[in-house]
Design an enzyme around this catalytic site. Structure first.
Site: not given
Ligand SMILES: *[C@@H]1O[C@H](CO)[C@@H](O)[C@H](O)[C@H]1NC(C)=O
Ligand SMILES: *[C@@H]1O[C@H](CO)[C@@H](O)[C@H](O)[C@H]1NC(C)=O
Ligand SMILES: *[C@@H]1O[C@H](CO)[C@@H](O)[C@H](O)[C@H]1NC(C)=O
Ligand SMILES: *[C@@H]1O[C@H](CO)[C@@H](O)[C@H](O)[C@H]1NC(C)=O
Length: 874
Positions: A702, A802, A768-769, A861, A699
């Site tokens: 990235h 991924d 996120e992960h 109505h 990770q």
């Protein structure tokens, strides 16, 4: 770090002719003032780089880089030592890694809001600018230094006055400046520029002046006047103002003269500093400077220099100077002893020895400490780092694997943009030797707040700044369509040959030429992702009879037109195209539009074209950033308008998505806010340290703004070190080690007692992960409340998710996992509900409806029911 100019003005120099020109200041004068401004163009770039190569440690250089179109040219200027390059504000995002060294240039007073960092205002014309209005509307005292460059035919004297009013640094052409009193009618007299801006509380108006040698060691305190500064600049020697005897030409009687190196002013304009090269000594007593003799390394240098001239025959230093082999052997020997030294006393002792022999080598070759320090200073300005790996024989001796490290060289070069956001100041401190390690926090020993602080994500540029940059781009694309879109692509992607911003299906085969193994990998992933998403399809509409005769149902329909953003940037991401494209296809979206920034030659990664082809995309928009988002949100002549935009992107893409989704005229929605990627690994004592490290690193590679968190459940020191050793070892062998270094610097290991505590912290972080490398990971899954995607057990690295397992990887980051799901089939469909009543049903439910309509006083109505019930009753 803001540059504070050590001069009350900036000298603008034309290139060619370069530093010395016939009508302007001469080279010595420019050099002793030391701050220079250039207009860079693609045709003078070569000469500018030459000037920088020669002088970057002597000068502070500033550039108007707005005429340079190529990003590489600007990076070259920075790498050669440019202190600051001014660029069009909309280009700054592309250079954010260089921090304050890249700053905006504007052309109008009213573009200055006062919130910016330093900036350059150019083409300023005092005749047409409303300076008074500007002054009343802004608090100029609060401004960071503003640089102003006037139009050519300005009245410079008046211009300098205005600059002092608005607290700005005037940029004045060399040809308009002089150090000669007799030219002061026609030109700006530099000593006057100094004396106008200095502040002294002495009755005689003299300014205290510190005299230093080239290493910055203070020699003494003297006084300057406008006249002495003029004389000093004219003669290029140390000239001061004696409080009793008038002008004082230092050394005129003693012979201990001074060569002038630099005159500068301190930060609040109440003292001058003269840097000089001193012959003999400065003090009238038997000591080098008025504060005593020099010490340490400076003293060693002085001693070595005098020994070189007159070392006693047979002395050791004499032998060293004359015996090259002996000196070489000593340097090697001392270097080895320094490496082996353990205690701080030993290290100080051995480092001193090594410095002694190293400096002997330098002095014997006529190299001074000042030369060495200049060299260090220019290295500290480099932005393209040297990888700094050990060379073959040395690496071999220390048992360092050379293969991957050598490969790393090239990758490090490519990624130099990202690595410099880590402070670029310590290039000289051999950063490559630094251990790559995450900081540690023991939850049992610190407060809850400290844990929260450690888990804070690296901060993003403030939302306002980013909106300020993307809004004009979005409006331009919206109004000017293809033309604007293309111009941004030419500018940002350098794809100047591109003539159309879109390629439409069917995509020509020659754009999809791929190796058979890549095709196979894409096909396998495609099929898995398709299967998993197809299974998410609702077989048949949900149907419930809520009362006899009242049937409610819900059915789904694809969103008709979707725009999928696939980032370019440092990694090629065909997987993102798959993760977005396949669910859109399975959902049955009629029109799939992909957008991705093209490469500089105007082409698009063939993997992306192949995926676009497989998912049946209608077109590929060759653009990135806010402009691509705007094109899909509003449509252009050739880009189809879409109903929803999905996909990850940098801060600008995210900001643009937020903007268009908030604009009711666009009628477009977005998937979720996105930020830099992140992972949280929970590991216990059963976890394999090498696996844990590899997940953290996958990770971290990235981007420098990624964050990785390791929660260590009940691990002892030995376990922790096992993981840390693996992180360092594996990272050093990776091509993207410099990016990893950046990411690891804001990452953390958190020590907790048990899995419950780990899950509590993980849920608060909402990663996120989430990777569970613990005993009974399935049991922990029940406790997962917030996470983008979970990877269960030691055989499930994040990378499978991924790419190929089948789950999507477009996931919520930055804590948004608390509110959002990752991309899934549901992201591409909407749900429609329906009701279908029989007469019986209306009778059953009618009175409740009429009663509520009455309470809300919505008579129409109520009647819509009543009229039907009366028909039934009739
Ligand atoms: C959304 O639009 C409203 C009204 O135009 C505006 O006030 C608000 O600041 C916008 N929000 C964002 C996030 O752009
Ligand atoms: C964490 O802190 C606790 C309580 O002070 C201590 O018992 C434990 O050994 C610490 N863990 C590590 C690995 O230092
Ligand atoms: C995508 O990820 C979300 C979040 O983990 C998950 O709920 C969803 O089922 C996944 N869907 C697919 C098909 O990838
Ligand atoms: C509506 O309800 C009636 C009666 O239950 C049923 O015959 C009809 O098929 C339903 N129509 C739809 C579209 O569900």
């Amino acid at each position: 770090m803001e540059t504070i100019l050590p001069l009350p003005f900036l000298i603008s120099v034309a290139v060619p002719p370069g530093l010395a020109s016939s009508e302007g200041l001469n080279q010595g004068e420019v050099s002793s003032l030391g701050c220079v401004f250039f207009d860079a163009t693609s045709s003078n770039l070569g000469e500018l780089l030459d000037i920088l190569a020669k002088h970057n440690a002597d000068f502070q250089t500033f550039f108007d880089g707005s005429a340079l179109e190529s990003r590489d040219d600007i990076v070259s200027l920075l790498d050669h030592g440019a202190r600051k390059v001014f660029l069009q504000p909309q280009r700054l995002p592309d250079f954010s890694a260089y921090g304050e060294r890249v700053a905006p240039v504007v052309t109008k007073l009213n573009e200055i809001t006062g919130t910016e960092k330093q900036l350059l205002l150019k083409n300023f014309d005092q005749r047409s600018c409303d300076v008074a209005g500007f002054l009343t509307s802004r608090n100029v005292d609060k401004f960071p230094p503003l640089f102003i460059k006037p139009v050519l035919d300005t009245n410079y004297e008046h211009f300098v006055d205005i600059c002092s009013l608005v607290n700005a640094i005037p940029i004045i052409p060399s040809a308009q400046l002089t150090t000669k009193k007799d030219e002061s009618e026609k030109k700006l007299y530099i000593p006057k520029l100094f004396s106008n801006s200095w502040k002294t509380d002495r009755a005689d108006k003299l300014l205290p002046t510190v005299v230093c040698d080239e290493r910055g060691i203070a020699l003494g305190l003297v006084y300057s006047s406008e006249e002495s500064v003029a004389e000093s600049l004219r003669t290029q020697t140390g000239v001061y103002q004696s409080r009793k005897r008038g002008l004082w030409y230092k050394g005129a009687t003693s012979g201990d003269t001074q060569e002038l190196v630099r005159i500068s002013m301190d930060c609040d304009n109440d003292a001058l500093k003269f840097v000089v090269r001193q012959t003999g000594r400065f003090c009238h007593l038997e000591q080098f400077g008025c504060f005593g003799d020099v010490k340490g390394i400076s003293k060693l240098e002085q001693t070595l220099i005098s020994r070189k001239v007159s070392a006693p025959e047979g002395s050791y230093t004499k032998r060293l100077f004359s015996d090259e082999k002996l000196l070489r052997a000593k340097i090697m020997e001392e270097a080895e002893e320094l490496c082996d030294a353990k205690t701080s006393d030993e290290i100080a002792f051995e480092a001193a020895d090594l410095i002694y022999f190293a400096l002997t080598k330098a002095v014997s070759a006529g190299v001074s400490l000042a030369d060495i320090e200049k060299n260090l200073d220019s290295k500290s300005l480099k932005v393209k780092r040297r990888p700094g790996n050990a060379k073959g024989e040395w690496a071999k001796k220390e048992g360092i694997a050379v293969g991957p490290a050598e490969k790393a060289k090239d990758a490090a070069k490519e990624s130099s943009i990202s690595i410099t956001s880590a402070p670029a100041t310590n290039a000289q401190a051999a950063p490559d030797a630094e251990r790559i390690t995450m900081k540690r926090i023991n939850v049992s020993e610190v407060s809850e707040t400290e844990v929260e602080t450690a888990l804070r994500r690296p901060s993003q540029k403030s939302a306002e700044t980013i909106m300020g940059i993307v809004t004009p781009i979005i409006n331009d694309v919206r109004q000017n369509g293809d033309k604007a879109l293309l111009s941004y692509t030419h500018k940002f992607e350098k794809a100047t040959s591109l003539t159309s911003p879109v390629i439409k299906a069917p995509f020509p085969q020659e754009l999809m030429n791929l190796a058979p193994e890549t095709i196979k990998a894409i096909d396998i992933s495609f099929e898995n992702i398709r299967k998993f998403h197809a299974a998410q399809k609702e077989e048949k509409p949900l149907q419930v009879e809520t009362m006899p005769g009242v049937v409610c149902s819900r059915f789904s329909r694809p969103i008709e037109r979707v725009g999928l953003y696939v980032p370019g940037g440092t990694a090629v991401l065909p997987s993102t195209a798959l993760m977005l494209g396949v669910p859109a296809m399975v959902a049955g979206c009629k029109k799939i539009v992909l957008a991705s920034p093209p490469r500089a030659d105007g082409s698009i990664t063939p993997e992306i074209v192949y995926v676009a082809h497989k998912v049946g995309a209608e077109s590929i928009v060759l653009a990135g950033g806010a402009q691509a988002v705007a094109a899909m949100a509003y449509g252009t002549e050739s880009v189809s308008k879409v109903d929803k935009i999905l996909g990850p992107g940098n801060q600008f893409v995210t900001a643009a998505k937020m903007y268009v989704s908030n604009d009711t005229n666009a009628g477009v929605s977005i998937d979720m806010p996105a930020g830099p990627s992140e992972v949280l690994v929970i590991a216990d004592k059963d976890a394999n340290p090498a696996f844990v490290a590899s997940d953290l690193l996958s990770q971290a590679e990235h981007g420098v703004d990624s964050q990785v968190i390791c929660i260590a459940v009940g691990l002892d020191e030995a376990h922790l070190q096992g993981i840390e050793n693996e992180v360092h070892k594996q990272a050093m062998a990776l091509p993207r080690v410099d990016i990893i270094r950046g990411a690891i610097s804001h990452s953390v290991t958190i020590l907790v007692k048990d899995v419950d505590e780990a899950m509590r912290i993980s849920n608060a972080y909402a990663p996120e992960h989430l990777i569970l490398q613990i005993k009974d990971p399935e049991k922990a899954v029940e406790k997962v409340m917030n996470a983008g995607s979970v990877f269960i057990g030691q055989w499930t690295p994040e990378s499978v998710g991924d790419y190929s397992a089948g789950v999507n990887h477009s996931l919520p980051t930055y804590g948004y996992a608390k509110q959002y799901s990752g991309v899934n089939l549901g992201s591409f469909v909407k749900h429609i509900t329906s009701s279908n009543l029989t007469a019986e049903g209306l009778k059953n439910v009618g009175s409740a409806v009429m009663q509520l309509a009455k309470v809300e006083e919505l008579e129409a109505h109520r009647r819509a029911v009543e009229i039907r019930l009366s028909t039934l009753a009739a």
